[in-house]
Enzyme design. Structure first.
Site, PDB file in Angstrom:
ATOM      1  N   THR A   1       0.849  -1.200   0.000  1.00  0.00           N
ATOM      2  CA  THR A   1       0.000   0.000   0.000  1.00  0.00           C
ATOM      3  C   THR A   1       0.880   1.245   0.000  1.00  0.00           C
ATOM      4  OG1 THR A   1      -1.935   1.006   1.072  1.00  0.00           O
ATOM      5  CG2 THR A   1      -0.264   0.125   2.542  1.00  0.00           C
ATOM      6  N   ASN A   2       0.338   2.397   0.337  1.00  0.00           N
ATOM      7  CA  ASN A   2       1.123   3.638   0.412  1.00  0.00           C
ATOM      8  C   ASN A   2       0.607   4.477   1.581  1.00  0.00           C
ATOM      9  OD1 ASN A   2      -1.070   5.445  -0.625  1.00  0.00           O
ATOM     10  ND2 ASN A   2      -0.841   4.107  -2.398  1.00  0.00           N
ATOM     11  N   TYR A   3       1.193   5.650   1.773  1.00  0.00           N
ATOM     12  CA  TYR A   3       0.888   6.446   2.976  1.00  0.00           C
ATOM     13  C   TYR A   3      -0.402   7.270   2.892  1.00  0.00           C
ATOM     14  CZ  TYR A   3       5.591   5.602   4.835  1.00  0.00           C
ATOM     15  OH  TYR A   3       6.713   5.030   5.343  1.00  0.00           O
TER      16      TYR A   3
END
Ligand code: CTP
Length: 409
Positions: free
Chosen positions: A211-213
């Protein structure tokens, strides 16, 4: 939208978030509003009336009877004077009193007496906020026409309480609701706005994912801003911890494939697409049905390219106005312009998460708006709610113009 010379009454009730009313009053003054404050007795335990009097440049009203001998109707005066009455913070107690029509102090009496729009900004601990009785009061107040700026998820007042829902909404969101209440911009009434928000999650096995932030705050701010302008809003969002927005049709998804399919089914009759989601570019080639076991000293995971959602949705016959985001850390403008052309966008919102004030998860952003017709405008650092308003200010006229999809040369 400016609040120049608009008369805003701020009612402060007694919770720890009362100190944040100071920031709201400052922000209202910065926007040119005339501000008068009234406080409940318990609010004065949390923040000094002198502070609010100084910031508002007006005396603060607290008691129904303080000036009764000289003026028996001072509470009615405030109720009649204001263009909006904002209760910030609104405790469970003031919500209950207002729902039931009690008028036993200055603020509750002003709430009952005013005919101006009312904006409640609740703040309390998560357990209180979750109580059916509080939710019932909120529902009824909303049905009667009050605006509610829902509290947010985040750190609560005392460290022992940890994180939860109940934290006072960020000032930008409150300002947005006040502006809508006072200025009544229904520019997007009758329009369908489709927004994507948050990250996607691509599973490696049943317990791990890529995923990402992204937290989804920018997309939620856009959805809220569009709803406040009268649009019918569908929000497709990846995993997030943000309260759902009353009146917005929210579709929760996890993976890029799910996001694509949800957006596809909503896209054809949408007037405006705001693609704020931070979508994965690559996915694991295989998802292991069992938990991957630790074996050798290194592990290579093969990835395949994910579908590009904006490209997949592109349709030369569609009339939907399209806004994309460009997350760039170098050659920002040039890279964003390539995205604008390649993804067939009417506007691209460029931001660099390495810039201070524009990081993932923050309440502020610094963006450059690049339009299909070539105009480029860099905005100063502002709250995500304000950025959302600026984007809508710029893009909304296109929904009413003859769609000309010519690119600047
Ligand atoms: N986007 C999309 N589908 C993807 C990836 C991104 O629709 N698989 C959208 C994003 O929602 C955003 C725009 O494309 O509106 C640009 O996203 P960004 O991450 O800045 O760029 P990418 O297209 O992913 O390209 P790169 O990562 O190489 O910069």
């Amino acid at each position: 939208m400016t609040l120049f010379e608009k008369k805003i009454a701020v009612g402060v009730s007694g919770g720890i978030a009362a100190y944040k009313a100071c920031e709201l009053v400052r922000e209202l003054k910065r926007n040119g509003a005339l501000v008068r404050v009234c406080m409940t007795e318990s609010a004065t335990r949390f923040v000094g009336p002198l502070t609010l009097a100084t910031l508002s440049e007006n005396s603060v009203s607290m008691s129904l009877f303080a000036d009764a001998e000289v003026d028996g109707t001072v509470h009615l005066d405030l109720a009649r004077w204001c263009d909006a009455l904002v209760v910030c913070p609104a405790t469970a107690n003031i919500l209950a009193k207002s729902r039931n029509g009690l008028a036993d102090d200055f603020l509750s009496t002003a709430l009952l007496a005013t005919e101006a729009p009312i904006v409640f900004c609740p703040a309390m601990n998560s357990a209180m906020w979750a109580k059916p009785v509080v939710q019932d009061h909120v529902r009824v107040l909303r049905e009667r026409g009050a605006k509610l700026v829902d509290p947010e998820w985040g750190e609560l007042a005392t460290t022992s309480e940890g994180k939860g829902i109940g934290r006072l909404a960020e000032t930008g969101r409150i300002m947005q609701a006040i502006k809508q209440a006072v200025l009544g911009n229904k520019q997007l009434a009758g329009k369908k706005v489709l927004v994507s928000a948050g990250p996607t999650r691509e599973a490696l096995d049943p317990v791990r994912f890529i995923t990402n932030y992204s937290t989804g705050k920018m997309g939620f701010a856009l959805a809220e801003a569009a709803k406040l302008r009268g649009a019918s809003v569908t929000l497709v969002c990846g995993p997030n911890q943000i309260n759902s927005i009353e009146g917005v049709n929210q579709i929760d998804v996890e993976s890029v494939e799910q996001m694509l399919s949800a957006l596809k089914s909503e896209y054809s009759d949408s007037d405006l697409l705001l693609m704020a989601a931070a979508v994965s570019d690559y996915l694991p080639k295989r998802k292991s049905p069992q938990k991957l076991k630790k074996a050798s000293t290194s592990l290579a995971i093969e990835l395949r390219k994910a579908p590009d959602i904006l490209t997949a949705l592109s349709d030369p016959n569609a009339t939907c106005v399209r806004v994309g985001f460009a997350l760039e850390t170098e050659n920002e403008i040039a890279n964003a312009q390539v995205k604008l052309a390649e993804k067939d966008l009417d506007m691209v919102v460029l931001n660099n998460p390495l810039q201070s004030g524009a990081a993932f998860g923050g309440d502020t952003n610094i963006v450059t708006l690049i339009e299909r017709k070539g105009a480029i405008e860099t905005l100063p650092k502002m709250s995500k709610a304000e950025v959302a308003d600026k984007i809508l200010d710029k893009i909304s006229p296109l929904l009413y113009a003859d769609s000309s999809k010519t690119v600047a040369v």
